[in-house]
Design an enzyme around this catalytic site. Structure first.
Site, PDB file in Angstrom:
ATOM      1  N   GLU A 190      -4.299   4.520   0.967  1.00  0.00           N
ATOM      2  CA  GLU A 190      -4.864   4.889   2.247  1.00  0.00           C
ATOM      3  C   GLU A 190      -6.117   5.626   2.358  1.00  0.00           C
ATOM      4  OE1 GLU A 190      -0.934   4.522   2.908  1.00  0.00           O
ATOM      5  OE2 GLU A 190      -1.948   5.242   0.730  1.00  0.00           O
ATOM      6  N   GLN A 195      -0.111   3.410   7.615  1.00  0.00           N
ATOM      7  CA  GLN A 195       1.666   3.060   7.963  1.00  0.00           C
ATOM      8  C   GLN A 195       2.351   3.749   9.311  1.00  0.00           C
ATOM      9  OE1 GLN A 195       3.353   0.582   5.389  1.00  0.00           O
ATOM     10  NE2 GLN A 195       2.212  -0.719   6.691  1.00  0.00           N
ATOM     11  N   HIS A 208       9.241   7.665   4.990  1.00  0.00           N
ATOM     12  CA  HIS A 208       8.598   7.219   5.940  1.00  0.00           C
ATOM     13  C   HIS A 208       8.752   8.368   7.321  1.00  0.00           C
ATOM     14  CE1 HIS A 208       9.848   2.971   3.917  1.00  0.00           C
ATOM     15  NE2 HIS A 208       8.816   3.473   3.550  1.00  0.00           N
ATOM     16  N   GLU A 224      -3.017  -1.588   6.716  1.00  0.00           N
ATOM     17  CA  GLU A 224      -2.211  -2.521   5.538  1.00  0.00           C
ATOM     18  C   GLU A 224      -1.194  -3.624   6.481  1.00  0.00           C
ATOM     19  OE1 GLU A 224       0.247   1.123   3.546  1.00  0.00           O
ATOM     20  OE2 GLU A 224      -1.855   1.552   2.832  1.00  0.00           O
ATOM     21  N   LEU A 240      -3.414  -1.615  -0.364  1.00  0.00           N
ATOM     22  CA  LEU A 240      -2.682  -0.620   0.537  1.00  0.00           C
ATOM     23  C   LEU A 240      -2.913   0.942  -0.665  1.00  0.00           C
ATOM     24  CD1 LEU A 240       0.978  -1.994  -0.366  1.00  0.00           C
ATOM     25  CD2 LEU A 240      -0.811  -2.595   1.364  1.00  0.00           C
TER      26      LEU A 240
END
Length: 455
Positions: free
Chosen positions: A175, A197, A245, A144, A173
């Site tokens: 996985e 990512q 994240h 990505e 986008l």
């Protein structure tokens, strides 16, 4: 399409389904339906269909009879042989083999990285990927935003321009699609280097590694393989994004048999370890997870602002062999005799800072950077633990299912008789903003635990 004949021999459908239901499924059998279409169109006679059916039956039963007398697996060594083949000499040779001088100059636009001065972690990974793409025509980098944007953190910047969209490209986008593409590319003889990512995103598609990539060689006794190096930006301490994240859990990776899990922290280690992973994938068909600490991507300093202590020069190819990092070997920083701090990832940066503070108090600590979370460098752990007799495991992963558990188990299995304690992050997801500091491993916690252990 329905399953005919039950789930297994111990699953008689007649015990819980009506005969009419089973009969309706049999009438809809796609094999019989195909035969009906072929005979109805005059392409095959009923006899032709039966002959093909019986020929297939004979072929399958003949193969089964042929294999019925094959030797059985009788030991763990036999069972595990295809899991993690290791040819360290071949890996070392492959890791130290660069592209030709002209190809390197083209790839780097005439400015070679060894002449660029000290680099950050992100810059070192970028230079290593550039070198590897120049040396390995079958290598692909994708994920990505890795191509046009150059990655969220700039780690793959410039690769698209240097090598083109056939080798460096953006994906959807998703996985599962990214790792699924890597599975096929590896099986086709290419060397895929997909990027996930964020570590938190890996869990959306972990079975692509656990149930597919890592098992292909095992279930085919090494006849097939899915070599790949999965780059994963991860860990915490980023200061934003919460648990989507920031993710400090690696348990889903550490228990996959045969999987290599690399966790570099310093720029020089990252470059050498990435070369090793690429070589292991190429030489042994290894599946590697390469965990990159986001919080250290652009770190420059270690002990004080402006000291440049986290930047390291890029080694020229003629030094790669001397600086080769074998799979499963740790690295020791310092030679303190009071205690050994065992750590990895962001924990290395925290532990080296803590060791400096402790030294000012007269406490000499050596810091062992694991570098590899699987296979764990058990021999190095035991050696450095024995050197001081006191071990503090500083682990940024969670207390339950974290790396510290494996380190303490390695010490126990190795017969270590000294003191060993751990300080870890809490069993929590990572919250937003400053609240993250309440649950993550800290430099202060490392210092306090070290003082308690020594005194």
């Amino acid at each position: 399409m329905v399953r005919l004949g039950g789930h297994a021999g111990a699953d008689p459908e007649t015990a819980y389904r009506q005969a009419a239901e089973i009969g309706a499924d049999l009438d809809a059998d796609p094999l019989i339906g195909t035969a009906r279409l072929l005979t109805g169109a005059g392409l095959l006679s009923p006899g032709d269909v039966l002959d093909r059916y019986e020929a297939s039956r004979a072929r399958v039963l003949g193969r089964a009879a042929e294999l019925a007398g094959a030797p059985r697996l009788t030991s763990a060594v036999q069972v595990m042989a295809p899991l993690a083949p290791r040819s360290p000499d071949d890996v070392a040779a492959s890791a130290a083999a660069p592209a030709g001088a002209a190809a390197r100059r083209r790839a780097f636009g005439g400015r070679l990285p060894e002449s660029a001065g000290p680099m950050t972690l992100a810059q070192a990974i970028n230079a290593t990927l550039t070198d590897a793409l120049a040396a390995r025509p079958g290598m692909l980098v994708f994920g990505e935003d890795v191509a046009r944007k150059g990655g969220v953190y700039g780690v793959t910047r410039g690769l698209l321009a240097a090598f083109g969209a056939g080798r460096v490209f953006d994906t959807v986008l998703d996985e599962q699609s990214i790792l699924g593409l890597a599975l096929g590319a590896g099986l086709a003889g290419l060397l895929p280097v997909p990027e996930i990512q964020y570590l938190a995103y890996l869990h959306n598609a972990a079975d692509q590694i656990r149930g597919e990539a890592a098992t292909l060689s095992f279930f085919s006794q090494g006849r097939y393989r899915n070599p790949m190096v999965v780059r994963i930006a991860g860990y915490a301490y980023q200061g934003f994004g919460g648990h989507f994240h920031n993710d400090n859990s690696v348990a889903a990776l550490r228990d996959i048999p045969g999987l290599i899990v690399a966790s570099p922290a310093r720029p020089d280690d990252a470059a050498a370890m990435l070369r090793t992973c690429l070589a292991a994938a190429e030489a042994d068909g290894s599946v590697c997870a390469f965990l990159e600490p986001i919080a250290l991507y652009h770190a420059r300093d270690l002990l004080a602002a402006g000291d440049g202590g986290w930047k390291v020069g890029y080694e020229p190819p003629e030094r790669w062999a001397a600086g080769h990092v074998p799979v499963g070997r740790a690295r020791t920083h310092g030679d303190g005799t009071d205690l050994t701090i065992v750590t990895s990832g962001n924990g290395l940066w925290l532990s080296l800072r803590a060791a400096d503070k402790l030294a000012a108090e007269g406490i000499g600590a050596r810091v062992l950077d694991l570098r590899w979370l699987a296979p764990l460098p058990s021999g190095d752990i035991l050696r450095e633990a024995t050197a001081t007799g006191r071990v503090l495991v500083a682990d940024e992963t969670r207390r339950s299912g974290g790396v510290a558990e494996a380190v303490l188990a390695a010490l126990a299995d190795g017969g270590f008789r000294g003191q060993a304690v751990r300080v870890t992050s809490e069993d929590s997801f990572v919250p937003l903003g400053d609240a993250a500091a309440a649950v993550l491993l800290s430099q202060q916690a490392i210092e306090a635990a070290a003082r308690t252990l020594v005194r």
